[in-house]
Design an enzyme around this catalytic site. Structure first.
Site, mmCIF file in Angstrom:
data_model
loop_
_atom_site.group_PDB
_atom_site.id
_atom_site.type_symbol
_atom_site.label_atom_id
_atom_site.label_comp_id
_atom_site.label_asym_id
_atom_site.label_seq_id
_atom_site.Cartn_x
_atom_site.Cartn_y
_atom_site.Cartn_z
ATOM 1 N N ARG A 51 36.087 49.044 25.006
ATOM 2 C CA ARG A 51 34.715 48.534 25.074
ATOM 3 C C ARG A 51 33.974 48.781 23.763
ATOM 4 N NH1 ARG A 51 32.108 51.662 29.715
ATOM 5 N NH2 ARG A 51 33.851 53.115 29.722
ATOM 6 N N LYS A 110 51.542 56.944 36.777
ATOM 7 C CA LYS A 110 51.424 58.325 36.270
ATOM 8 C C LYS A 110 52.775 59.041 36.353
ATOM 9 C CE LYS A 110 47.071 58.418 35.042
ATOM 10 N NZ LYS A 110 46.694 58.510 33.622
ATOM 11 N N TYR A 164 48.663 53.151 40.627
ATOM 12 C CA TYR A 164 48.152 54.168 39.694
ATOM 13 C C TYR A 164 49.074 55.393 39.702
ATOM 14 C CZ TYR A 164 44.823 57.809 38.083
ATOM 15 O OH TYR A 164 44.193 58.851 37.424
ATOM 16 N N LEU A 168 35.194 56.327 25.988
ATOM 17 C CA LEU A 168 33.895 56.044 26.615
ATOM 18 C C LEU A 168 33.922 56.287 28.119
ATOM 19 C CD1 LEU A 168 32.800 52.767 24.774
ATOM 20 C CD2 LEU A 168 32.228 55.132 24.216
ATOM 21 N N GLY A 169 35.059 56.745 28.651
ATOM 22 C CA GLY A 169 35.186 56.966 30.093
ATOM 23 C C GLY A 169 34.586 58.291 30.535
ATOM 24 N N GLN A 170 34.771 58.596 31.831
ATOM 25 C CA GLN A 170 34.171 59.802 32.413
ATOM 26 C C GLN A 170 34.656 61.069 31.707
ATOM 27 O OE1 GLN A 170 35.470 60.924 36.336
ATOM 28 N NE2 GLN A 170 33.720 62.271 36.655
ATOM 29 N N LEU A 171 35.952 61.174 31.511
ATOM 30 C CA LEU A 171 36.513 62.356 30.855
ATOM 31 C C LEU A 171 36.326 62.287 29.338
ATOM 32 C CD1 LEU A 171 38.198 64.960 30.868
ATOM 33 C CD2 LEU A 171 40.259 63.545 30.993
ATOM 34 N N ASP A 226 37.855 53.033 22.235
ATOM 35 C CA ASP A 226 37.900 52.470 23.589
ATOM 36 C C ASP A 226 38.010 50.957 23.449
ATOM 37 O OD1 ASP A 226 36.880 53.845 26.534
ATOM 38 O OD2 ASP A 226 36.946 51.657 26.417
HETATM 39 P P1 NAD Z 1 37.561 56.049 33.087
HETATM 40 O O1 NAD Z 1 37.964 54.875 33.887
HETATM 41 O O2 NAD Z 1 36.200 56.594 33.223
HETATM 42 O O3 NAD Z 1 37.817 55.748 31.556
HETATM 43 C C1 NAD Z 1 38.951 55.086 31.089
HETATM 44 C C2 NAD Z 1 38.586 54.354 29.808
HETATM 45 O O4 NAD Z 1 39.743 53.676 29.329
HETATM 46 C C3 NAD Z 1 37.490 53.299 29.987
HETATM 47 O O5 NAD Z 1 36.406 53.592 29.148
HETATM 48 C C4 NAD Z 1 38.177 51.991 29.621
HETATM 49 O O6 NAD Z 1 37.328 51.095 28.926
HETATM 50 C C5 NAD Z 1 39.306 52.479 28.735
HETATM 51 N N1 NAD Z 1 40.438 51.544 28.657
HETATM 52 C C6 NAD Z 1 41.030 50.860 29.673
HETATM 53 N N2 NAD Z 1 42.027 50.107 29.192
HETATM 54 C C7 NAD Z 1 42.081 50.323 27.858
HETATM 55 C C8 NAD Z 1 42.895 49.832 26.796
HETATM 56 N N3 NAD Z 1 43.843 48.933 27.016
HETATM 57 N N4 NAD Z 1 42.670 50.289 25.547
HETATM 58 C C9 NAD Z 1 41.682 51.171 25.309
HETATM 59 N N5 NAD Z 1 40.874 51.672 26.266
HETATM 60 C C10 NAD Z 1 41.066 51.247 27.513
HETATM 61 O O7 NAD Z 1 38.653 57.175 33.343
HETATM 62 P P2 NAD Z 1 38.465 58.764 33.239
HETATM 63 O O8 NAD Z 1 37.993 59.246 34.534
HETATM 64 O O9 NAD Z 1 37.718 59.098 31.994
HETATM 65 O O10 NAD Z 1 39.982 59.194 33.109
HETATM 66 C C11 NAD Z 1 40.586 59.468 31.849
HETATM 67 C C12 NAD Z 1 42.057 59.742 32.096
HETATM 68 O O11 NAD Z 1 42.182 60.871 32.964
HETATM 69 C C13 NAD Z 1 42.798 58.598 32.797
HETATM 70 O O12 NAD Z 1 44.081 58.488 32.261
HETATM 71 C C14 NAD Z 1 42.848 59.025 34.233
HETATM 72 O O13 NAD Z 1 43.967 58.499 34.882
HETATM 73 C C15 NAD Z 1 42.949 60.532 34.096
HETATM 74 N N6 NAD Z 1 42.447 61.224 35.294
HETATM 75 C C16 NAD Z 1 41.124 61.178 35.597
HETATM 76 C C17 NAD Z 1 40.659 61.802 36.746
HETATM 77 C C18 NAD Z 1 39.202 61.754 37.130
HETATM 78 O O14 NAD Z 1 38.869 62.234 38.236
HETATM 79 N N7 NAD Z 1 38.323 61.223 36.298
HETATM 80 C C19 NAD Z 1 41.553 62.494 37.577
HETATM 81 C C20 NAD Z 1 42.909 62.483 37.238
HETATM 82 C C21 NAD Z 1 43.335 61.863 36.068
HETATM 83 C C1 AKB Z 2 41.138 58.745 41.049
HETATM 84 O O1 AKB Z 2 40.517 58.992 42.107
HETATM 85 O O2 AKB Z 2 41.796 57.725 40.844
HETATM 86 C C2 AKB Z 2 41.110 59.801 39.974
HETATM 87 C C3 AKB Z 2 42.310 60.679 40.104
HETATM 88 C C4 AKB Z 2 42.285 61.807 41.035
HETATM 89 O O3 AKB Z 2 43.295 60.452 39.443
HETATM 90 N N1 AKB Z 2 39.894 60.522 40.083
#
Ligand code: NAD
Ligand code: AKB
Length: 326
Positions: free
Chosen positions: A38, A145, A141, A12-15, A36
């Site tokens: 949620r 990673k 964070y 349900l997250g951004q990605l 998720d």
């Molecule tokens: P987000 O915060 O939008 O979504 C993360 C989701 O994980 C949320 O919906 C949350 O409810 C869920 N979550 C948290 N703890 C949980 C658990 N214990 N069990 C199940 N679900 C759980 O994050 P995103 O932006 O969608 O990122 C997805 C992945 O990509 C992450 O691992 C993030 O570190 C990585 N990432 C994202 C970005 C970015 O810019 N969005 C950049 C680099 C890496």
């Molecule tokens: C954050 O800002 O934490 C993420 C990432 C670059 O991992 N968008």
């Protein structure tokens, strides 16, 4: 050939929102199990509420749906992570170890782990940051990673588990809102611009960071995951470069569409995090191994973000007018 059943955690997250939808186009609606922590408000046909910290619950889902691959997106991001360091370590590391163990025990075909530019610290070249260099992150964070990357390498070396990973830059998309990262401003700014509101930026105007349009990021993920196993030479995580820009540059690109757009700057605690990250990455390994090439520059991103958010705004306006008339 065995049918793929793919579990997406943190769907349900951004990605996850965008990736799940692309996976469904690729493998079929009923091949992708979205999950998720949620509750899902929408009408997802195949959604399970799952806390990945609960290994028994994860195992149950893998059994129930005969899962063959896991895309493990669940995490706490950089800015939110600093508010609760121990919880962040717990969520980010223990959930991934659960995924790796369940994948090993059940002999799953493949696992995806999203890493980040946050693995780098201030000791590396800021421009064109190399793939192989000492990783000394400044955030919990980033530390989580780096640990995840090393665990990926370990499970590949020791157990032959096919774990693949990308160090994503900041992701920009219109489909969903970001979840507490340092790069979130680059999504929020477009929503403010379309609403014709002033944007208050928490980073300095000249803060250059690596960024990527979500369409490019999702395509990269699927290309990596579908690449022949022999092509994958990096078992920690691949550097990936899309586009690099600063708040003042994104604001200029928005002013092409909204000449009256205004941005103010009041840097906060997120500035220190941004200052510890690279400005651009060397992604020559991804280009060589699985033919990675980005398609979206800043102007393309701005055009698409504005046009899609405008469409949503018009739809909402139409809905509220219809309700008023009724
Ligand atoms: P987000 O915060 O939008 O979504 C993360 C989701 O994980 C949320 O919906 C949350 O409810 C869920 N979550 C948290 N703890 C949980 C658990 N214990 N069990 C199940 N679900 C759980 O994050 P995103 O932006 O969608 O990122 C997805 C992945 O990509 C992450 O691992 C993030 O570190 C990585 N990432 C994202 C970005 C970015 O810019 N969005 C950049 C680099 C890496
Ligand atoms: C954050 O800002 O934490 C993420 C990432 C670059 O991992 N968008």
């Amino acid at each position: 050939m065995k049918r793929e059943r793919i579990l997406v955690t943190g769907a349900l997250g951004q990605l996850g929102t965008v990736l799940t939808s692309e996976l469904r186009k690729m493998f079929g609606m009923d091949s992708i199990i979205a999950s998720d922590l949620r509750e899902c408000n929408g009408s997802d046909i195949l959604y399970v509420q799952l806390d990945v910290a609960d290994r028994a619950a994860l195992q149950k889902i893998v059994d129930e749906y005969a899962v063959t691959q896991i895309y493990h997106l669940a995490a706490v991001l950089s800015a939110n992570g600093e508010k609760q360091p121990l919880r962040t370590w717990d969520v980010n590391c223990n959930t991934f170890l659960n995924v790796l163990e369940v994948a090993k025990v059940n002999k799953l075909k493949r696992v995806f782990f999203p890493s980040s530019i946050a693995v780098f610290g201030t000791n590396v070249p800021k421009m064109n940051t190399p793939q192989a260099i000492a990783l000394n992150p400044r955030t919990v964070y980033g530390i989580s990673k780096v640990a995840g990357e090393n665990w990926s390498q370990y499970y590949y070396d020791k157990f032959g588990l096919d774990v693949r990973s990308i160090r994503y830059p900041g992701l920009i998309g219109h489909q969903s809102l970001p979840g507490g990262g340092t790069t979130d401003y680059a999504v929020d700014i477009y929503h403010k611009a379309v609403r014709q509101e002033t944007f208050n930026c928490y980073l300095r105007p000249d803060t250059h960071l690596p960024m990527m349009f979500i369409t490019d990021a999702v395509r990269a993920t699927l290309e990596l995951m579908e690449a022949p196993k022999d092509n994958i030479t990096i078992r920690t995580s691949y550097n990936l470069q899309g586009v690099s820009f600063s708040p003042e540059e994104i604001a200029e690109s928005i002013k092409v569409h909204y000449p009256n757009f205004q941005i103010l700057y009041s840097p906060d605690h997120r500035q220190e995090i941004a200052d510890s990250w690279p400005k651009s990455l060397n992604d020559s390994d991804a280009r060589a191994d699985w033919k990675w090439a980005p398609q979206y520059g800043l102007q393309d991103i701005t055009m698409e973000m504005i046009s899609e958010i405008e469409k949503k705004k018009q739809l909402e306006l139409k809905k509220s007018t219809t309700i008023c008339i009724q």
